[in-house]
Design an enzyme around this catalytic site. Structure first.
Site, mmCIF file in Angstrom:
data_model
loop_
_atom_site.group_PDB
_atom_site.id
_atom_site.type_symbol
_atom_site.label_atom_id
_atom_site.label_comp_id
_atom_site.label_asym_id
_atom_site.label_seq_id
_atom_site.Cartn_x
_atom_site.Cartn_y
_atom_site.Cartn_z
ATOM 1 N N GLN A 13 0.769 -1.041 0.217
ATOM 2 C CA GLN A 13 0.131 -0.124 0.025
ATOM 3 C C GLN A 13 0.823 1.371 0.013
ATOM 4 O OE1 GLN A 13 -3.245 -0.753 -0.770
ATOM 5 N NE2 GLN A 13 -4.260 -0.630 1.181
ATOM 6 N N HIS A 176 8.136 6.393 17.984
ATOM 7 C CA HIS A 176 6.515 6.353 17.050
ATOM 8 C C HIS A 176 5.838 5.324 17.646
ATOM 9 C CE1 HIS A 176 4.125 6.796 13.664
ATOM 10 N NE2 HIS A 176 4.296 5.615 13.058
HETATM 11 N N1 APR Z 1 11.073 -8.283 1.040
HETATM 12 C C1 APR Z 1 10.386 -7.342 0.399
HETATM 13 N N2 APR Z 1 9.247 -6.960 0.555
HETATM 14 C C2 APR Z 1 8.358 -7.860 1.369
HETATM 15 C C3 APR Z 1 9.274 -8.711 2.157
HETATM 16 C C4 APR Z 1 10.480 -8.988 2.078
HETATM 17 N N3 APR Z 1 11.214 -10.027 2.452
HETATM 18 N N4 APR Z 1 8.038 -9.077 2.966
HETATM 19 C C5 APR Z 1 7.111 -8.865 2.671
HETATM 20 N N5 APR Z 1 7.191 -7.509 1.785
HETATM 21 C C6 APR Z 1 6.189 -6.800 1.365
HETATM 22 C C7 APR Z 1 4.865 -7.434 0.743
HETATM 23 O O1 APR Z 1 4.904 -8.297 -0.144
HETATM 24 C C8 APR Z 1 3.816 -6.209 0.797
HETATM 25 O O2 APR Z 1 3.864 -6.141 -0.382
HETATM 26 O O3 APR Z 1 5.981 -5.475 1.942
HETATM 27 C C9 APR Z 1 4.711 -5.060 1.388
HETATM 28 C C10 APR Z 1 4.075 -4.547 2.495
HETATM 29 O O4 APR Z 1 2.872 -3.981 2.093
HETATM 30 P P1 APR Z 1 1.552 -3.975 2.759
HETATM 31 O O5 APR Z 1 1.264 -4.947 3.540
HETATM 32 O O6 APR Z 1 0.463 -3.209 1.800
HETATM 33 O O7 APR Z 1 1.878 -2.906 3.957
HETATM 34 P P2 APR Z 1 1.968 -1.309 4.232
HETATM 35 O O8 APR Z 1 0.600 -0.578 4.310
HETATM 36 O O9 APR Z 1 2.478 -0.767 2.886
HETATM 37 O O10 APR Z 1 2.862 -1.122 5.251
HETATM 38 C C11 APR Z 1 4.456 -1.364 5.335
HETATM 39 O O11 APR Z 1 4.932 0.201 6.881
HETATM 40 O O12 APR Z 1 3.653 1.786 7.934
HETATM 41 C C12 APR Z 1 4.390 0.711 8.018
HETATM 42 O O13 APR Z 1 3.308 -0.865 9.728
HETATM 43 C C13 APR Z 1 3.484 -0.655 8.375
HETATM 44 O O14 APR Z 1 5.205 -2.323 8.739
HETATM 45 C C14 APR Z 1 4.298 -1.686 7.831
HETATM 46 C C15 APR Z 1 4.923 -1.094 6.528
#
Ligand code: APR
Length: 318
Positions: A13, A176
């Site tokens: 996201q 945070h």
């Molecule tokens: N390497 C790269 N990407 C990864 C890995 C990894 N090892 N593991 C998971 N991901 C990716 C997922 O595939 C996903 O597309 O990280 C992305 C996270 O996206 P979302 O689940 O949509 O989360 P988002 O809302 O973007 O938040 C990400 O930021 O604010 C913080 O708390 C929130 O920890 C969270 C992070």
């Protein structure tokens, strides 16, 4: 002059909004990495195809291989799980530590000269881990939290006073988490202390204090407020915009003073931990931490917030 290159690690996201903002502002060419096949490629293609409409001219690429981030100037990390309703950011530490370790190794190998902005939660712990694994200088590894926390605080104040959000200057310090420190005494509207305006509005000091306390409380819980409404994830537009402000200040050497999760070495009485404080961000990353006097009450809140960060960071095994 070569174009700047921005690598986004995590194409969820927040990653999607980051990519779109980088493109709209033409900050540089953008590579989005994610472990899910097709996800970063699809998102980047989707954004790229509207270049003719939005009028941006940058290269956008989605990838599942770290080689593609080679030579990135700035890396923004959002890889990791977001919260679900009822969870605290700290509940994510185990799963996101594993992800952050992999990510930091990839950055160290393929973008060894980059500036890294971490957004993944729990933020203070994830930045610490990222710096330890990459071994990059502290000035090149920082976290995004304070720009957003301060923006949320400023928004609530603007809405309460019926003034433009543009004219409110607010700052939060600390970790945070729920103990973050919105600094009322240093918050102003067009330079006028916010409490003076609230006291005039209500003509009642006690009422003004009560209203401010409610805004401070809302600021501390603002991330959770969004999580409770969304139910399926956490805030994503606002963290993305906030990190872009930091990236832009570095890429364009703007030297903006932005609340940043920085490694402290004695400032504000903190030694050896990443904590949110105002910092000058420019072509050398975190160029200067801005220190200023806290009164006894503010220092006590800062100490409480730092204690929470320490507890979390010290629980991690490096
Ligand atoms: N390497 C790269 N990407 C990864 C890995 C990894 N090892 N593991 C998971 N991901 C990716 C997922 O595939 C996903 O597309 O990280 C992305 C996270 O996206 P979302 O689940 O949509 O989360 P988002 O809302 O973007 O938040 C990400 O930021 O604010 C913080 O708390 C929130 O920890 C969270 C992070």
């Amino acid at each position: 002059m070569a174009r700047k290159k921005i690598a986004l690690i995590g194409g969820g996201q927040i990653g999607g909004v980051l990519a779109q903002l980088c493109a709209l502002r033409e900050l540089g060419d953008v590579v989005m990495f994610d472990i899910v096949e097709g996800l970063p490629q699809g998102k980047m293609l989707d954004i790229a195809e509207v270049g003719p409409v939005d009028g941006f001219d940058v290269n956008l690429k989605g990838t599942n291989s770290y080689e593609d981030i080679e030579g990135a100037d700035v890396v923004i990390v959002t890889a990791g799980l977001p919260r679900k309703p009822g969870m605290s950011r700290d509940d994510l530490i185990e799963v996101n530590s594993k992800i952050m370790t992999q990510v930091a190794e990839g950055i160290k190998k393929y973008a060894p000269k980059s500036f890294v902005i971490v957004i993944s939660n729990p933020l203070d712990a994830m930045v610490t881990l990222c710096q330890k694994v990459t071994g990059f200088p502290y000035s090149r590894v920082m976290g995004q939290a304070g720009v957003l926390d301060s923006s949320r605080f400023a928004s609530f104040i603007a809405w309460e006073l019926g003034v433009s959000v543009k004219d409110v200057v607010a700052v939060t310090l600390g970790g945070h988490g729920d103990d973050m420190v919105p600094l009322v005494r240093y918050t102003s509207v067009c330079g006028i202390p916010v409490m003076e305006l609230l006291e005039r509005k209500y003509n009642d000091k006690a009422k003004a204090k009560e209203v401010m306390e409610a805004m401070v409380k809302r600021t501390r819980g603002a991330g959770g407020e969004v999580v409770a409404l969304l139910k399926t994830g956490s805030a994503f537009y606002s963290p993305a915009s906030s990190a872009i402000a930091m990236a832009e200040s570095i890429l364009k050497d703007q030297k903006r003073v932005l609340p940043t999760c920085c490694f402290l070495q004695g400032e504000f009485g903190v030694n050896g931990y990443y904590v949110g404080v105002p910092a000058v961000l420019g072509e050398n990353g975190v160029e200067k931490i801005i220190e200023f006097a806290l009164d006894a009450e503010e220092q006590a809140m800062m100490d409480k917030s730092v204690a929470a960060v320490k507890g979390l960071v010290d629980s991690m095994k490096f």
